[in-house]
Design a protein around this motif. Structure first.
Motif, mmCIF file in Angstrom:
data_model
loop_
_atom_site.group_PDB
_atom_site.id
_atom_site.type_symbol
_atom_site.label_atom_id
_atom_site.label_comp_id
_atom_site.label_asym_id
_atom_site.label_seq_id
_atom_site.Cartn_x
_atom_site.Cartn_y
_atom_site.Cartn_z
ATOM 1 N N TRP A 66 -37.695 -14.211 -15.737
ATOM 2 C CA TRP A 66 -39.145 -13.992 -15.756
ATOM 3 C C TRP A 66 -39.636 -14.147 -17.186
ATOM 4 O O TRP A 66 -39.013 -13.629 -18.121
ATOM 5 C CB TRP A 66 -39.486 -12.609 -15.201
ATOM 6 N N ASP A 67 -40.729 -14.865 -17.363
ATOM 7 C CA ASP A 67 -41.318 -15.051 -18.696
ATOM 8 C C ASP A 67 -40.278 -15.607 -19.671
ATOM 9 O O ASP A 67 -40.197 -15.182 -20.826
ATOM 10 C CB ASP A 67 -41.887 -13.715 -19.198
ATOM 11 N N ASP A 68 -39.460 -16.551 -19.149
ATOM 12 C CA ASP A 68 -38.445 -17.238 -19.954
ATOM 13 C C ASP A 68 -37.360 -16.310 -20.494
ATOM 14 O O ASP A 68 -36.695 -16.640 -21.483
ATOM 15 C CB ASP A 68 -39.093 -17.996 -21.121
ATOM 16 N N LYS A 69 -37.168 -15.178 -19.872
ATOM 17 C CA LYS A 69 -36.097 -14.264 -20.257
ATOM 18 C C LYS A 69 -35.299 -13.881 -19.014
ATOM 19 O O LYS A 69 -35.812 -13.898 -17.900
ATOM 20 C CB LYS A 69 -36.651 -12.990 -20.909
ATOM 21 N N VAL A 70 -34.040 -13.521 -19.236
ATOM 22 C CA VAL A 70 -33.177 -13.048 -18.152
ATOM 23 C C VAL A 70 -33.151 -11.531 -18.213
ATOM 24 O O VAL A 70 -32.823 -10.941 -19.246
ATOM 25 C CB VAL A 70 -31.751 -13.615 -18.282
#
Length: 454
Positions: A140-144
């Motif tokens: 999500w939002d380029d994060k894991v």
């Protein structure tokens, strides 16, 4: 690592996700969090309720790997309301096991921390470790935001006795050919006294609604996680599901009949010839394996409208709440518990159980990691001597790489719940598919708007 299991009373209240998504939390950053390869101290874990040999063997493995971590396990199942209350009070565990559909909800509300640095510290590349669909579930939002575990792909398990009696062949159980499938279902369906006695095809239309929508080319959310339940393609998929149910007595009679199935028992729907075919996740093959001598099964993949094998990802994951007292140990524990060595220990434990159980069949483990799945298959999954079971097991291994993610959304679980409500009301004839999905879209958007920071 010393492990103490605190078995607490399970909470039975249904989670109110609309209320949950309105909650805020602490800053979900790693600025004040450091990760190391030699954690120490007390660790409080919540939700790891995998009490079979697969879970226990992994715990034993991690105990040896993290000798300086003192773990307390609360094995009660995850509860969204309880998690929100604990977060609001500041009394959070260090690591929590939850369904992957919840992850983006908590990420958007700053209730959990991103784990990219956690993975990097332990030399794990998530893009290499996990199936694409599994990783997408927790991104999500380029994060894991979570460490995934398990992946249970659904496929269609056939009851050859019922099919043969009706003159239906495996190639006719084809979800990419709606008219062919509908005709086959009608041939297998039987009634007694105006009520179903044999369901030709149990589509699992409510519980597997997302599979049907994505398989038809629809979607549950867009790339940003915004709900798309009123997609016209979704309407078409649900209208087809209604045709399937109406051809088999209607949803109300179907529900009454299938609720009576001895799903896990010795008179289950395959033993009793109450279904001709049914969508099931991979774990159900283990249930049927106990009755291998009294069932006659094979399997075919669910197919998308292009005729290609298709399935969806589902499973659990580990998250670290914002405010965790020992995020370092939580990170290491989750990484070790889902490492290839831990899973191979689980594979060995499962193989030992199978070897001690007369007639048992090793169906493999589906972990969320392609390399691990293949390693366990190569090491422990052998031909059973039952051609139908061997073909069924092989089918699940063939489709696991074809999985799609439902997507990650701050309103993920609400989207799933509203979809089930919409499908149910359509199947009961209370609303048209378009009207039901329109109402579901409005409810899901309210949750999304509350969850997404403005």
């Amino acid at each position: 690592m010393k492990t103490r299991q605190n078995v607490l009373l399970a909470f039975t209240a249904t989670a109110s996700l609309l209320a949950l998504t309105a909650c805020g939390g602490g800053a979900a950053t790693t600025e004040d969090t450091s990760f190391s390869d030699s954690p120490t101290g007390a660790l409080a874990s919540w939700g790891f309720d995998n009490a079979d040999e697969v879970g226990l063997s992994r715990l034993e493995y991690v105990e040896k790997e993290l000798p300086d971590v003192d773990v307390t396990l609360d094995v009660t199942g995850f509860d969204a309301q309880k998690f929100s209350a604990r977060t609001a009070s500041g009394n959070v565990p260090d690591v929590v096991q939850m369904d992957r559909q919840y992850v983006a909800t908590y990420a958007a509300q700053d209730l959990i921390i991103p784990l990219d640095e956690c993975f990097a510290t332990h030399g794990v590349d998530p893009a290499e470790q996990y199936y694409d669909a599994v990783l997408e579930d927790v991104t999500w939002d380029d994060k894991v935001w979570a460490v995934p575990q398990f992946y249970q792909p659904p496929a269609i398990i056939l009851n050859k006795r019922v099919m043969d009696a009706a003159g239906v062949t495996a190639d006719q159980i084809d979800t990419s050919q709606p008219e062919v499938l509908l005709a086959a279902v009608s041939k297998m369906y039987e009634e007694s006294g105006g009520n179903p006695s044999v369901i030709g095809f149990d589509s699992q239309g409510v519980n597997q609604a997302g599979l049907w929508l994505l398989g038809h080319g629809g979607s549950l959310m867009d790339d940003d996680g915004s709900p798309t339940l009123d997609d016209p393609t979704n309407v078409e998929a649900i209208e087809y599901l209604k045709l399937l149910f109406d051809a088999q007595g209607g949803y109300s009679k179907y529900k009454s009949f299938t609720d009576s199935f001895d799903f896990f028992g010795e008179n289950n729907q395959y033993v009793a010839d109450q279904v001709g075919a049914e969508i099931n996740q991979q774990w159900y093959v283990n249930v049927l394996a106990e009755f291998a001598d009294t069932v006659d099964i094979e399997a075919v993949p669910f197919k998308n409208m292009d005729g290609e094998p298709f399935t969806v990802a589902s499973g659990t994951s580990f998250v670290i709440p914002a405010g965790a007292k020992n995020a370092d140990a939580a990170c290491a524990w989750a990484i070790e518990l889902t490492s290839q060595d831990a899973w191979m220990a689980a594979g060995a434990a499962r193989a030992e159980t199978v070897s001690k159980t007369p007639g048992a069949i090793n169906t493999g483990l589906f972990t969320g990691s392609p390399a691990v799945d293949e390693a366990i298959r190569d090491e422990y999954v052998e031909e059973s001597g039952n051609a139908g079971f061997d073909q069924t097991i092989a089918t699940y291994y063939e489709i696991v790489g074809e999985g799609a993610s439902f997507g990650a959304s701050p309103a993920g679980q609400v989207i799933q719940d509203e979809l089930k409500n919409a499908v149910t009301s359509t199947l009961l004839g209370d609303k048209s598919a378009a009207e039901a999905l329109g109402d579901a879209q409005e409810a899901a958007m309210r949750a999304y708007d509350k969850a997404v920071p403005k």
